[in-house]
Write a protein that holds these residues in place. Structure first.
Motif, PDB file in Angstrom:
ATOM      1  N   GLU A 176       0.486  -1.334  -0.195  1.00 18.80           N
ATOM      2  CA  GLU A 176       0.023  -0.385   0.151  1.00 18.80           C
ATOM      3  C   GLU A 176       0.572   1.540  -0.171  1.00 18.80           C
ATOM      4  O   GLU A 176       0.493   2.263  -0.931  1.00 18.80           O
ATOM      5  CB  GLU A 176      -1.012  -0.187   1.178  1.00 18.80           C
ATOM      6  CG  GLU A 176      -1.440  -1.196   1.889  1.00 18.80           C
ATOM      7  CD  GLU A 176      -2.583  -1.137   2.585  1.00 18.80           C
ATOM      8  OE1 GLU A 176      -4.524  -1.574   2.906  1.00 18.80           O
ATOM      9  OE2 GLU A 176      -2.048  -0.519   3.032  1.00 18.80           O
ATOM     10  N   THR A 203      -4.505   7.531   4.019  1.00 17.01           N
ATOM     11  CA  THR A 203      -4.992   8.917   4.455  1.00 17.01           C
ATOM     12  C   THR A 203      -6.264   8.471   2.713  1.00 17.01           C
ATOM     13  O   THR A 203      -6.906   8.622   2.811  1.00 17.01           O
ATOM     14  CB  THR A 203      -3.849   9.926   3.440  1.00 17.01           C
ATOM     15  OG1 THR A 203      -3.601  10.679   4.897  1.00 17.01           O
ATOM     16  CG2 THR A 203      -4.815  11.527   3.807  1.00 17.01           C
ATOM     17  N   ILE A 204      -5.652   7.639   1.703  1.00 16.74           N
ATOM     18  CA  ILE A 204      -6.167   6.948   0.414  1.00 16.74           C
ATOM     19  C   ILE A 204      -7.583   6.514   1.285  1.00 16.74           C
ATOM     20  O   ILE A 204      -8.784   6.416   0.972  1.00 16.74           O
ATOM     21  CB  ILE A 204      -5.709   6.885  -0.445  1.00 16.74           C
ATOM     22  CG1 ILE A 204      -4.338   7.314  -0.370  1.00 16.74           C
ATOM     23  CG2 ILE A 204      -5.893   5.935  -1.643  1.00 16.74           C
ATOM     24  CD1 ILE A 204      -3.519   7.004  -1.761  1.00 16.74           C
ATOM     25  N   LYS A 205      -7.064   5.633   2.065  1.00 15.29           N
ATOM     26  CA  LYS A 205      -8.449   5.024   2.801  1.00 15.29           C
ATOM     27  C   LYS A 205      -9.287   5.579   3.731  1.00 15.29           C
ATOM     28  O   LYS A 205     -10.515   6.278   3.174  1.00 15.29           O
ATOM     29  CB  LYS A 205      -7.579   4.023   3.571  1.00 15.29           C
ATOM     30  CG  LYS A 205      -7.319   2.511   2.630  1.00 15.29           C
ATOM     31  CD  LYS A 205      -7.053   1.443   3.485  1.00 15.29           C
ATOM     32  CE  LYS A 205      -5.586   1.723   4.710  1.00 15.29           C
ATOM     33  NZ  LYS A 205      -4.990   0.799   4.684  1.00 15.29           N
ATOM     34  N   CYS A 207     -10.003   8.892   3.087  1.00 13.29           N
ATOM     35  CA  CYS A 207     -10.880   9.955   2.971  1.00 13.29           C
ATOM     36  C   CYS A 207     -12.203   9.495   1.929  1.00 13.29           C
ATOM     37  O   CYS A 207     -13.026  10.221   1.611  1.00 13.29           O
ATOM     38  CB  CYS A 207     -10.538  10.383   1.538  1.00 13.29           C
ATOM     39  SG  CYS A 207      -9.020  11.179   2.039  1.00 13.29           S
ATOM     40  N   LYS A 208     -11.974   7.745   1.830  1.00 10.79           N
ATOM     41  CA  LYS A 208     -12.922   6.852   0.940  1.00 10.79           C
ATOM     42  C   LYS A 208     -14.235   7.390   2.468  1.00 10.79           C
ATOM     43  O   LYS A 208     -15.465   7.409   2.556  1.00 10.79           O
ATOM     44  CB  LYS A 208     -12.809   5.466   0.801  1.00 10.79           C
ATOM     45  CG  LYS A 208     -12.008   5.488   0.027  1.00 10.79           C
ATOM     46  CD  LYS A 208     -11.166   4.429  -0.402  1.00 10.79           C
ATOM     47  CE  LYS A 208     -10.165   4.268  -1.360  1.00 10.79           C
ATOM     48  NZ  LYS A 208     -10.228   2.869  -1.458  1.00 10.79           N
ATOM     49  N   ASN A 209     -14.141   7.188   3.681  1.00  5.56           N
ATOM     50  CA  ASN A 209     -15.216   8.255   4.549  1.00  5.56           C
ATOM     51  C   ASN A 209     -15.308   9.399   4.910  1.00  5.56           C
ATOM     52  O   ASN A 209     -16.156   9.301   5.751  1.00  5.56           O
ATOM     53  CB  ASN A 209     -14.876   7.109   5.254  1.00  5.56           C
ATOM     54  CG  ASN A 209     -15.085   5.684   5.124  1.00  5.56           C
ATOM     55  OD1 ASN A 209     -15.447   5.022   4.150  1.00  5.56           O
ATOM     56  ND2 ASN A 209     -13.645   5.127   5.975  1.00  5.56           N
ATOM     57  N   LYS A 211     -16.269  13.736   3.646  1.00  7.54           N
ATOM     58  CA  LYS A 211     -16.412  14.090   2.989  1.00  7.54           C
ATOM     59  C   LYS A 211     -16.276  16.215   3.379  1.00  7.54           C
ATOM     60  O   LYS A 211     -16.610  16.235   4.529  1.00  7.54           O
ATOM     61  CB  LYS A 211     -17.795  14.690   1.982  1.00  7.54           C
ATOM     62  CG  LYS A 211     -18.187  13.465   1.940  1.00  7.54           C
ATOM     63  CD  LYS A 211     -19.607  13.215   0.988  1.00  7.54           C
ATOM     64  CE  LYS A 211     -19.697  11.444   0.171  1.00  7.54           C
ATOM     65  NZ  LYS A 211     -20.729  12.229  -0.475  1.00  7.54           N
TER      66      LYS A 211
END
Length: 253
Positions: A176, A203-205, A207-209, A211
């Protein structure tokens, strides 16, 4: 340079302490992580806190307030403590530390001390904290593609902040981190260090949750130093071919 053990941070600290104990009259012990015997954790945290001191001024201007989330990788803890220090009292700011998830959950396959509670309380290298260790208190082997995260202990300040719930912990796998390094090199034009790539991967993960949140990641180092690791991990065959071609060119020159 360190030639003993796994040649990572643990071994560097061991060798340095041995040398210092033999030559204390003409040798200074200089440690770059927020661990070790007192007052080194406090010294490193205080010196590194210039990061969050300057950042707090910048975020007030840029965000007209505070960030919502701050993410940093965690080895011993110098960059994360420096990054978090001036925000510790701002309870609305989420502080997230990212450990080296390595290649799996097995003992010796990662460097996760706090995420999923792999470590236990112990004393090593002059300080009390949480360590990956066996039942006799011997430090366990660890693994991370990043040398800076490949460490069996964690700074006592971070262990405390985890215990009281002020800093959250997660982890990122080797693959990852490599993928994050590639992603940000392609889309942002930066080559992050492998340590920082773990924070970017998490951070990529994250950001998915989320907004409409202001998220800051501490990119604490440049990836130039890791080029022989990252390039081999991304495309071993092409990297080997490139090096062989360079050697041939140099020999002919």
């Amino acid at each position: 340079s360190v030639s003993s053990g796994s040649k990572t941070l643990k071994d560097a600290v061991n060798e340095t302490l041995r040398e210092w104990s033999k030559r204390s009259e003409d040798t200074f012990y200089v440690l770059g992580s927020a661990l070790g015997p007192y007052p080194y954790p406090d010294m490193v945290r205080e010196l590194q806190s210039v990061i969050s001191k300057e950042l707090k001024k910048q975020t007030k201007k840029y965000f007209s307030g505070l960030p919502d989330v701050m993410v940093a990788c965690v080895g011993g803890g110098s960059n994360s403590m420096g990054f978090f220090t001036h925000y510790l009292m701002d309870k609305n700011v989420r502080l997230i530390g990212v450990e080296g998830g390595g290649i799996g959950e097995e003992r010796g396959a990662n460097a996760k001390r706090i995420h999923n509670i792999h470590a236990s309380e112990g004393i090593a290298q002059g300080y009390k904290s949480l360590f990956l260790q066996d039942k006799d208190g011997q430090l366990s082997q660890t693994h991370s593609i990043s040398a800076g995260l490949d460490y069996a202990g964690i700074g006592p300040q971070l262990a405390h902040l985890a215990e009281i719930g002020r800093v959250e912990f997660t982890s990122a796998l080797d693959k990852e981190a490599i993928e994050a390094c590639q992603f940000f090199a392609k889309h942002e034009g930066i080559i992050p260090a492998l340590e920082s790539s773990h924070a970017l991967a998490a951070t990529i993960k994250i950001c998915k949750n989320l907004k409409n949140k202001n998220i800051i990641v501490n990119v604490s180092g440049r990836g130039d130093k890791d080029i022989f690791i990252t390039t081999k991990a991304i495309n071993r065959a092409k990297w080997k071919g490139f090096l062989q071609a360079e050697l041939t060119r140099i020999d002919k020159g």
